[in-house]
Each structure stands twice: as structure tokens, then as C-alpha cells.
Scaffold this motif. Structure first.
Motif, PDB file in Angstrom:
ATOM      1  N   GLU A 199       0.928  -1.045   0.010  1.00  0.00           N
ATOM      2  CA  GLU A 199      -0.029  -0.054  -0.093  1.00  0.00           C
ATOM      3  C   GLU A 199       0.887   1.366   0.010  1.00  0.00           C
ATOM      4  O   GLU A 199       0.354   2.477   0.057  1.00  0.00           O
ATOM      5  CB  GLU A 199      -0.860   0.004   1.137  1.00  0.00           C
ATOM      6  CG  GLU A 199      -1.817  -1.022   1.217  1.00  0.00           C
ATOM      7  CD  GLU A 199      -2.828  -1.089   2.388  1.00  0.00           C
ATOM      8  OE1 GLU A 199      -2.555  -0.271   3.384  1.00  0.00           O
ATOM      9  OE2 GLU A 199      -3.744  -2.061   2.200  1.00  0.00           O
ATOM     10  N   ALA A 200       2.233   1.183  -0.140  1.00  0.00           N
ATOM     11  CA  ALA A 200       2.956   2.496  -0.019  1.00  0.00           C
ATOM     12  C   ALA A 200       2.827   3.171  -1.231  1.00  0.00           C
ATOM     13  O   ALA A 200       2.894   2.858  -2.338  1.00  0.00           O
ATOM     14  CB  ALA A 200       4.656   1.875   0.187  1.00  0.00           C
ATOM     15  N   THR A 201       2.762   4.446  -0.772  1.00  0.00           N
ATOM     16  CA  THR A 201       2.605   5.411  -2.025  1.00  0.00           C
ATOM     17  C   THR A 201       3.738   6.324  -2.164  1.00  0.00           C
ATOM     18  O   THR A 201       4.109   6.866  -3.091  1.00  0.00           O
ATOM     19  CB  THR A 201       1.390   6.579  -1.596  1.00  0.00           C
ATOM     20  OG1 THR A 201       1.529   7.017  -0.354  1.00  0.00           O
ATOM     21  CG2 THR A 201       0.071   5.762  -1.621  1.00  0.00           C
ATOM     22  N   GLU A 202       4.930   6.163  -1.471  1.00  0.00           N
ATOM     23  CA  GLU A 202       5.864   7.153  -1.400  1.00  0.00           C
ATOM     24  C   GLU A 202       7.124   6.212  -1.913  1.00  0.00           C
ATOM     25  O   GLU A 202       7.273   5.055  -1.619  1.00  0.00           O
ATOM     26  CB  GLU A 202       6.378   7.620   0.130  1.00  0.00           C
ATOM     27  CG  GLU A 202       5.476   8.391   0.659  1.00  0.00           C
ATOM     28  CD  GLU A 202       5.385   9.832   0.131  1.00  0.00           C
ATOM     29  OE1 GLU A 202       6.284  10.217  -0.550  1.00  0.00           O
ATOM     30  OE2 GLU A 202       4.141  10.425   0.129  1.00  0.00           O
ATOM     31  N   THR A 203       8.069   6.862  -2.770  1.00  0.00           N
ATOM     32  CA  THR A 203       8.819   6.145  -3.359  1.00  0.00           C
ATOM     33  C   THR A 203      10.375   6.547  -2.566  1.00  0.00           C
ATOM     34  O   THR A 203      10.649   7.329  -2.371  1.00  0.00           O
ATOM     35  CB  THR A 203       9.280   6.746  -4.811  1.00  0.00           C
ATOM     36  OG1 THR A 203       7.952   6.650  -5.580  1.00  0.00           O
ATOM     37  CG2 THR A 203      10.406   5.982  -5.333  1.00  0.00           C
ATOM     38  N   PRO A 204      10.962   5.284  -2.156  1.00  0.00           N
ATOM     39  CA  PRO A 204      12.088   5.307  -1.321  1.00  0.00           C
ATOM     40  C   PRO A 204      13.126   5.920  -2.111  1.00  0.00           C
ATOM     41  O   PRO A 204      13.152   5.708  -3.468  1.00  0.00           O
ATOM     42  CB  PRO A 204      12.451   4.018  -0.947  1.00  0.00           C
ATOM     43  CG  PRO A 204      11.169   3.242  -1.157  1.00  0.00           C
ATOM     44  CD  PRO A 204      10.446   3.981  -2.324  1.00  0.00           C
ATOM     45  N   THR A 205      13.964   6.809  -1.513  1.00  0.00           N
ATOM     46  CA  THR A 205      15.112   7.357  -2.096  1.00  0.00           C
ATOM     47  C   THR A 205      16.282   6.993  -1.207  1.00  0.00           C
ATOM     48  O   THR A 205      16.366   7.404  -0.265  1.00  0.00           O
ATOM     49  CB  THR A 205      15.124   9.036  -2.245  1.00  0.00           C
ATOM     50  OG1 THR A 205      13.908   9.397  -3.015  1.00  0.00           O
ATOM     51  CG2 THR A 205      16.433   9.635  -2.637  1.00  0.00           C
ATOM     52  N   ILE A 206      17.315   6.378  -2.054  1.00  0.00           N
ATOM     53  CA  ILE A 206      18.573   5.950  -1.438  1.00  0.00           C
ATOM     54  C   ILE A 206      19.767   6.397  -2.088  1.00  0.00           C
ATOM     55  O   ILE A 206      19.962   6.212  -3.331  1.00  0.00           O
ATOM     56  CB  ILE A 206      18.561   4.232  -1.360  1.00  0.00           C
ATOM     57  CG1 ILE A 206      17.139   3.871  -0.553  1.00  0.00           C
ATOM     58  CG2 ILE A 206      19.816   3.687  -0.605  1.00  0.00           C
ATOM     59  CD1 ILE A 206      16.717   2.489  -1.072  1.00  0.00           C
ATOM     60  N   GLU A 207      20.602   7.040  -1.260  1.00  0.00           N
ATOM     61  CA  GLU A 207      21.705   7.668  -2.071  1.00  0.00           C
ATOM     62  C   GLU A 207      23.018   7.295  -1.006  1.00  0.00           C
ATOM     63  O   GLU A 207      23.116   7.374   0.179  1.00  0.00           O
ATOM     64  CB  GLU A 207      21.521   9.305  -2.034  1.00  0.00           C
ATOM     65  CG  GLU A 207      20.492   9.796  -2.861  1.00  0.00           C
ATOM     66  CD  GLU A 207      20.357  11.265  -2.848  1.00  0.00           C
ATOM     67  OE1 GLU A 207      21.425  11.861  -2.262  1.00  0.00           O
ATOM     68  OE2 GLU A 207      19.352  11.671  -3.356  1.00  0.00           O
ATOM     69  N   ILE A 208      24.078   6.966  -1.690  1.00  0.00           N
ATOM     70  CA  ILE A 208      25.108   6.526  -1.179  1.00  0.00           C
ATOM     71  C   ILE A 208      26.148   7.678  -1.068  1.00  0.00           C
ATOM     72  O   ILE A 208      26.390   8.557  -2.127  1.00  0.00           O
ATOM     73  CB  ILE A 208      26.257   5.246  -1.858  1.00  0.00           C
ATOM     74  CG1 ILE A 208      25.133   4.241  -2.223  1.00  0.00           C
ATOM     75  CG2 ILE A 208      27.487   5.146  -1.296  1.00  0.00           C
ATOM     76  CD1 ILE A 208      25.145   3.623  -0.910  1.00  0.00           C
ATOM     77  N   GLY A 209      26.691   8.091   0.102  1.00  0.00           N
ATOM     78  CA  GLY A 209      27.501   9.232   0.258  1.00  0.00           C
ATOM     79  C   GLY A 209      29.001   9.127   0.172  1.00  0.00           C
ATOM     80  O   GLY A 209      29.466   8.376  -0.582  1.00  0.00           O
ATOM     81  N   GLU A 210      29.484   9.234   1.346  1.00  0.00           N
ATOM     82  CA  GLU A 210      30.871   9.227   1.541  1.00  0.00           C
ATOM     83  C   GLU A 210      31.405   7.767   1.838  1.00  0.00           C
ATOM     84  O   GLU A 210      30.862   7.037   2.325  1.00  0.00           O
ATOM     85  CB  GLU A 210      31.600  10.077   2.648  1.00  0.00           C
ATOM     86  CG  GLU A 210      32.853  10.015   2.994  1.00  0.00           C
ATOM     87  CD  GLU A 210      33.418  10.987   3.906  1.00  0.00           C
ATOM     88  OE1 GLU A 210      34.408  10.606   4.602  1.00  0.00           O
ATOM     89  OE2 GLU A 210      32.690  11.786   4.571  1.00  0.00           O
TER      90      GLU A 210
END
Length: 150
Positions: free
Chosen positions: A80-91
Motif C-alpha cells: 500500500e506504500a505510496t511514497e517512493t524510497p530514495t537511497i543515496e550513497i554518500g562518502e
């Protein structure tokens, strides 16, 4: 005499080949970033079978334990999730030739805080993915998430 010379030359060639192959195994920061990104995208979107592909044996046990505690209510929340996950690799931090850490910024990911309770969305969180170099290449050996906001 020729046989001894042939054996000696072959042994030297194999030793040099081995040295060069060892140097190639020590992955670059780009290799670490690629594996960390692949793992984070899979793990934090609950595609745990994909996350297993780049995990070491200890991490595989942790992921399997986590997967065994996903219940119908958790699956309902994910579907039921409506938000799209955002995953970013940093340092990327290369600790030595065989271990590294990657920082991860997370937005709109679903997490389980306590076993037996329904998972819920975290709007923002920071994490760290730990990696170690194995014969198969870089593998994930740990993951932590902190500084979370609901």
C-alpha cells in the motif's frame, strides 16, 4: 637441463601472475560504491533476496532472520506504500585494503523497529554499510541505521 629451466620459468610466471591477480582483487572506491549501492537499493526496498547476493555469510544470516520475521501486516504496508524510497550513497571510507564503509542517506523507507510490530515509514534516516573484501569481491558485512525521523 631444459626440463629444469622450463619448470623454473613456469614457476616464475605463475608467481608473477598470482601477484598481479592479487592486486586486481583490491577493489577501488568505485567497486565499493557499486556494491554498497546495489545492497542498499535492495535491502531498504525489502528485496532481500537481491541483498543476499552481495552479502557475506554473517550478513546473510541476519537478512534471513529479518525475512523470517516479516508478517502479513508488513507486506500489506509495503504493497500500500505510496511514497517512493530514495537511497543515496554518500562518502566512502576505505579503512584499509580489505574493509570499507559507505554512508547512506535514506528517505521514505519502511523499517521494522521491533519484531512483532508493523513496519512503518521513516521519512529520513542516515545509515552506514560496512564492507569487506573476500575472494568473491566486496561483500556487505554490516548495516546500521540511525538519526531517524518518523
Amino acid at each position: 637441463m631444459n626440463r629444469r629451466l622450463f619448470i623454473y620459468i613456469t614457476a616464475v610466471f605463475l608467481a608473477i601472475s598470482h601477484l598481479f591477480s592479487c592486486k586486481e582483487k583490491h577493489g577501488t572506491e568505485d567497486d565499493v560504491r557499486h556494491v554498497a549501492e546495489r545492497f542498499a537499493q535492495s535491502f531498504f526496498t525489502w528485496q532481500l533476496a537481491d541483498a543476499l547476493q552481495v552479502s557475506d555469510d554473517d550478513m546473510k544470516l541476519r537478512i534471513r532472520f529479518l525475512a523470517s520475521n516479516v508478517h502479513k501486516a508488513d507486506l500489506r504496508v509495503l504493497h500500500e506504500a505510496t511514497e517512493t524510497p530514495t537511497i543515496e550513497i554518500g562518502e566512502i571510507s576505505m579503512e584499509n585494503d580489505s574493509s570499507a564503509q559507505a554512508s547512506v542517506s535514506l528517505r521514505n523507507v519502511y523499517q521494522m523497529d521491533t519484531l512483532g510490530t508493523e513496519m512503518h515509514m521513516k521519512e529520513e534516516a542516515q545509515g552506514t554499510v560496512s564492507l569487506r573484501l573476500t575472494r568473491e569481491g566486496w561483500r556487505i558485512c554490516g548495516v546500521t541505521v540511525s538519526h531517524s525521523k518518523s
